[in-house]
Design a protein around this motif. Structure first.
Motif, PDB file in Angstrom:
ATOM      1  N   LYS A  21      20.686  22.463  27.115  1.00 19.92           N
ATOM      2  CA  LYS A  21      20.382  22.365  28.551  1.00 19.92           C
ATOM      3  C   LYS A  21      18.938  21.948  28.810  1.00 19.92           C
ATOM      4  CE  LYS A  21      24.021  25.535  30.007  1.00 19.92           C
ATOM      5  NZ  LYS A  21      24.367  26.903  30.430  1.00 19.92           N
ATOM      6  N   GLU A  22      18.058  22.279  27.869  1.00 16.51           N
ATOM      7  CA  GLU A  22      16.653  21.886  28.022  1.00 16.51           C
ATOM      8  C   GLU A  22      16.388  20.452  27.552  1.00 16.51           C
ATOM      9  OE1 GLU A  22      14.401  24.750  25.872  1.00 16.51           O
ATOM     10  OE2 GLU A  22      14.816  26.395  27.262  1.00 16.51           O
ATOM     11  N   ASN A  23      17.286  19.914  26.718  1.00 18.28           N
ATOM     12  CA  ASN A  23      16.996  18.627  26.069  1.00 18.28           C
ATOM     13  C   ASN A  23      18.078  17.564  26.223  1.00 18.28           C
ATOM     14  OD1 ASN A  23      14.421  19.219  24.239  1.00 18.28           O
ATOM     15  ND2 ASN A  23      15.748  21.013  24.097  1.00 18.28           N
ATOM     16  N   TYR A  24      19.124  17.823  27.049  1.00 13.99           N
ATOM     17  CA  TYR A  24      20.229  16.870  27.098  1.00 13.99           C
ATOM     18  C   TYR A  24      19.843  15.523  27.719  1.00 13.99           C
ATOM     19  CZ  TYR A  24      20.979  17.845  32.096  1.00 13.99           C
ATOM     20  OH  TYR A  24      20.824  17.963  33.460  1.00 13.99           O
ATOM     21  N   CYS A  25      18.680  15.475  28.377  1.00 11.45           N
ATOM     22  CA  CYS A  25      18.254  14.206  28.984  1.00 11.45           C
ATOM     23  C   CYS A  25      17.636  13.254  27.964  1.00 11.45           C
ATOM     24  CB  CYS A  25      17.285  14.454  30.136  1.00 11.45           C
ATOM     25  SG  CYS A  25      18.102  15.128  31.597  1.00 11.45           S
ATOM     26  N   ARG A  26      17.810  13.544  26.707  1.00 13.58           N
ATOM     27  CA  ARG A  26      17.441  12.596  25.656  1.00 13.58           C
ATOM     28  C   ARG A  26      18.557  12.583  24.618  1.00 13.58           C
ATOM     29  NH1 ARG A  26      15.585  15.110  21.127  1.00 13.58           N
ATOM     30  NH2 ARG A  26      14.922  17.293  21.315  1.00 13.58           N
TER      31      ARG A  26
END
Length: 264
Positions: free
Chosen positions: A168-173
């Protein structure tokens, strides 16, 4: 701090090594000294140092033979040869036996510093590998128990919960299964199986679902184009983003954007 033993039949050389090591910026503690190879072997077995300083020619047994015997019980020990002999054959055999450095007498402080820097780097890497392997073994054992005792499944949720927080903290990469498995100290195959069992869907499907929900909001609320949203969410190319988007929403980004406009 790493422990070291000095084995050399010359007392002044042992003194010099100790002096330079204690003076060094690299944290090494000299825990013992020996003046012959047999005593050196016994000392290393007793004290279990991570670093060995050794002469190549000593009474009773040569340094390289001694190192070979010590390596049998201490395979990770890093040996630094300090020799008065510059023969290529000695250096070649030292390399074959995995000696970290081959230094010549008279000993130069700068070269010893370089050798210590090298063994520190090697030992730190080995230490991290052992810690990682230990954690992985623990997680694999937990997972094995989970499969052997299905009623214990509820107790095994902690790794997946930690993984979900990271996703959830890193799914934008473009995060990978291997990356997240490493975060929770699990083998990727076992992590993939456990994740799907607990979440009811694969890692890729779950992660892409989060990214698609975000993509839908960015297209409609942010007024962005598909190529811009694709880049913001870490997709490797816009065509792949379009395929994932259509599979998730059943329509292309443009069609989705137009339909959402008409609803307002």
């Amino acid at each position: 701090m790493f422990k070291a033993v000095i084995v050399d039949d010359e007392e002044d050389i042992r003194y010099l090594i100790r002096y330079l090591v204690e003076k060094s910026k690299h944290k090494v503690e000299i825990v013992g000294e020996a003046n012959d190879a047999l005593s050196g072997i016994a000392l290393c077995k007793k004290l279990k140092p991570q670093i060995l300083f050794a002469d190549i020619r000593m009474p009773g047994m040569e340094g390289l033979e001694m190192i070979g015997q010590i390596n049998q019980s201490l395979p990770d020990i890093q040996s630094i040869i300090i020799s008065g002999y510059s023969y290529f054959s000695y250096a070649q055999e030292a390399l074959y036996r995995g000696v970290a450095a081959y230094l010549l007498k008279p000993l130069e402080e700068e070269l010893l510093e370089e050798a210590l820097k090298k063994v520190h780097r090697i030992l730190n890497i080995k230490q991290k590998e052992r810690q990682y392997q230990k954690r992985m073994d623990i997680e694999l054992k937990k997972l094995q128990n989970c499969f052997e005792n299905p009623m214990d499944m509820g107790r095994q949720k902690e790794p997946v919960q930690r993984a979900l927080e990271y996703i959830k903290e890193n799914y934008c990469r473009d995060i990978t299964l291997e990356e997240v498995a490493g975060i929770v100290f699990m083998h990727p195959t076992y992590f993939s199986t456990l994740f799907k069992k607990e979440m009811g869907q694969s890692f890729v499907v779950y992660t892409n679902g989060l990214r698609m929900k975000k993509a839908g909001r960015l297209l409609c609320e942010g007024g962005l184009r598909a190529v811009e949203v694709s880049d913001m969410l870490g997709f490797r190319d816009v065509s792949y983003f379009n395929r994932v988007f259509k599979k998730y929403f059943g329509k292309s980004p443009l069609e989705y954007k137009e339909e959402e406009k008409q609803k307002k």
